[in-house]
Design a protein around this motif. Structure first.
Motif: not given
Lengths: 343, 285
Positions: A66-69, A84-85, A89-95, A97-104
């Motif tokens: 997803r971050a690449t996308i 690094a790039e 993005i992972n930091q910004e969108y919270g990617l 984190n585990p999927l469940l955390v992202q969902y909540l």
């Protein structure tokens, strides 16, 4: 199929023929049905939760990292990215984190009015939608109002007027109900804007430019509601209360307008909740034909660029409108049919 | 439309359209024409659908060019004929996806145990809260635009409505007198399901299939019209609309006529579907 939620007790069941309101009346409580409405609210929350879940799943279903996308959508490229790039993005969108955390997190965001951040525009989705939603809402509500006017006039004029007139009326209902918006819109544009010049070709946000887009949405909707209303109208014309009114010396128009019409619009009221969602999505097409600003062009661009937070944000919002509209429809039912209040 | 594909199956009055035999035969004739166009396009086309001739660009409909020509001078009528196969395949494919999904959801909702059926009912309800076009757009956003994604998107988009119909039909059959009689006679549940409930509940599927193919083609062409389906220069009908869109002011026929073809096909499929429905309803009485 009657497009109301299946758990409805007030609205007619999803049976082929619209049942008389008596069916619902027998089950209604004596006072204003607070408990029923509370139950509906719970049902509405469940539907919205489901819609949000579906939206979340759609976002995670995007094939690939997803971050690449996200980076590629933003830059309009399709290349490999450095760690690094990606980390940023992972930091910004919270990617990360585990999927469940992202969902909540996602659900928490929706409850607080945060629909996420656009991949492409790098802005909150709620802000993007907020800027463009109003013209679409105006268009939709105008279209529904116009559809009601057209439908009521047409059905009152043609229903129960002997075989020939009634069947012409019914055939026209069916025919216009099936017209695709894009085709009807183009015809109206060619005739009334380009040839006759009565309306602007590019409607922008002007009030004068509102009429043709609204008419494009209203005509098929009027056909749909007409189908439902006509059946009930013709049934009602033979009811004892109509014969009684006629015996009292009431004229044909009085009977039609005062008694039969009120009795027979109930199925169309039921349809209105569903019509709201259908009309908004029709507005996407109509806005594109008439170059009208609104949510449509935002949505089409977002689908094209796979900017999923924007797409899902709009979808959730429209599902929410549908749910709210259906609750209003249930309340309108009680107001229109007094038997439900005191039976 | 939008409105399209939703409560088409409800009203006996509009069935008057189908009750007239000439309407039925006309519908059959129209559908046959399109089937021939899909299988043997060369038999019906008047020109080469891909031959460009810039001297004849944007020629209005005439005796030589029945539907006019496009910006490259290609004959629009022949392009419509050659686009029939792909358009019909998308419509039939989407219907197959839609009805399979609806069958699974609808029968689970009607027949599974109490909790499972409540859960499936909720899923149907949630899907139903998304208008057809919106659900389709959501799927296109995930999969990316193509003919295949049109099939999936339109199929999934139209499924919730049909799932409700199928659930309703099965529940109606389950509540019927003949099932009660069969239970009283001591027949096993599975036997009753196979011999009474399903055959009666699923008979309307034939009519729904015809209705749904017409609706699916309209939905799919709506996606193409928005530039989210098969891309031009394919002669697929939606792609023709998409390509003609930018010439609305100079050459309205490029969108009006392919659109008319879609409307005629959808109307024919609807008429046929309603006629089949009428026959089935008469049988029941």
């Amino acid at each position: 199929m009657t497009p109301t939620s299946s758990s409805d007790t007030l609205t007619p069941p999803a049976a082929p023929a619209p049942s008389g309101p008596a069916g619902g009346g027998a089950r209604a409580s004596r006072r204003f049905p607070w408990r029923l409405i509370a139950g509906k609210l719970v049902g509405a929350v469940v539907v919205l939760w489901g819609a949000a879940t579906a939206a979340f799943l759609a976002q995670t279903a995007l094939p690939g990292d997803r971050a690449t996308i996200i980076l590629n959508i933003r830059a309009g490229q399709a290349i490999e990215r450095t760690p690094a790039e990606l980390a940023a993005i992972n930091q910004e969108y919270g990617l990360q984190n585990p999927l469940l955390v992202q969902y909540l997190e996602y659900l928490r965001g929706i409850v607080t009015g945060d629909l996420g951040t656009s991949y492409q525009q790098h802005r909150p989705v709620a802000a993007i939608i907020g800027e463009q939603m109003w013209p679409t809402i105006v268009l939709t509500l105008t279209a529904i109002a116009l559809a009601w006017v057209i439908m009521v006039v047409w059905v009152t004029l043609t229903a129960g007027r002997g075989t020939k007139v009634s069947s012409v009326g019914a055939v026209l209902d069916t025919a216009v109900a099936g017209l695709p918006h894009y085709w009807l819109g183009i015809i109206l544009l060619l005739v009334f804007a380009l040839t006759l010049g009565w309306f602007p070709v590019i409607s922008g946000t002007s009030p004068n430019g509102l009429f043709l887009p609204a008419l494009t949405l209203a005509i098929p909707l009027a056909g749909f509601m007409g189908q439902a209303t006509r059946a009930e109208f013709e049934r009602s014309l033979d009811q004892p209360f109509v014969i009684t009114a006629r015996m009292r010396g009431m004229g044909d128009w009085g009977v039609r307008l005062k008694h039969v019409l009120r009795h027979s619009v109930l199925p169309a009221v039921t349809l209105s909740g569903w019509a709201l969602g259908a009309t908004i999505s029709g507005a996407v097409i109509v806005e594109s034909i008439f170059t009208r600003s609104g949510i449509g062009s935002v949505l089409v661009t977002a689908v094209n660029t796979q900017d999923l937070p924007v797409v899902t944000g709009i979808v959730i919002l429209i599902a929410a409108l549908y749910v709210v509209a259906n609750i209003l429809v249930d309340i309108a039912y009680v107001i229109i049919d007094p038997r439900l209040k005191k039976s | 439309m939008t409105a399209l594909g939703q409560p088409l199956l409800t009203k006996p009055v509009s069935a008057k359209l189908a009750a007239t035999p000439w309407g039925f035969f006309l519908a059959i004739a129209v559908l046959l024409f399109f089937v021939v166009a899909a299988v043997f396009p060369a038999a019906l086309a008047t020109h080469d659908p891909y031959a460009m001739n810039f001297a004849n660009a944007l020629h209005p409909p005439s005796f030589e060019f029945w539907f006019g020509t496009d910006e490259s001078g290609r004959d629009l009528y022949s392009r419509v004929i050659y686009g029939t196969r792909e358009s019909l395949l998308i419509g039939v494919g989407a219907t197959a996806v839609s009805l399979s999904l609806a069958l699974v959801l609808g029968s689970l909702a009607a027949l599974a145990g109490r909790f499972a059926s409540a859960a499936v009912n909720r899923i149907i309800e949630v899907l139903f809260a998304f208008p057809t076009l919106l659900l389709a757009l959501l799927l296109v956003a995930v999969i990316g635009p193509s003919a295949m994604s049109q099939v999936v998107a339109v199929g999934v988009g139209t499924a919730p409505g049909y799932a409700r119909i199928i659930r309703g039909q099965i529940l109606k059959a389950k509540d019927s007198g003949y099932v009660e009689a069969a239970v009283a006679l001591g027949h096993p549940r599975a036997w009753i399901l196979r011999n009474h409930v399903l055959p009666n509940a699923l008979r309307p599927l034939v009519a729904i299939f015809a209705l749904s193919v017409g609706q699916s083609i309209v939905w799919a062409s709506s996606l193409s019209f928005l530039g989210l389906g098969v891309a031009p220069p394919s002669p697929e009908w939606g792609a023709l609309l998409d390509a003609g869109k930018q010439y609305i002011t100079q050459a309205g026929w490029l969108t009006v006529l392919p659109g008319l073809v879609i409307v005629v096909l959808a109307l024919a499929a609807t008429t046929l579907g309603k006629h089949i429905q009428n026959i089935l309803e008469k049988d029941e009485k």
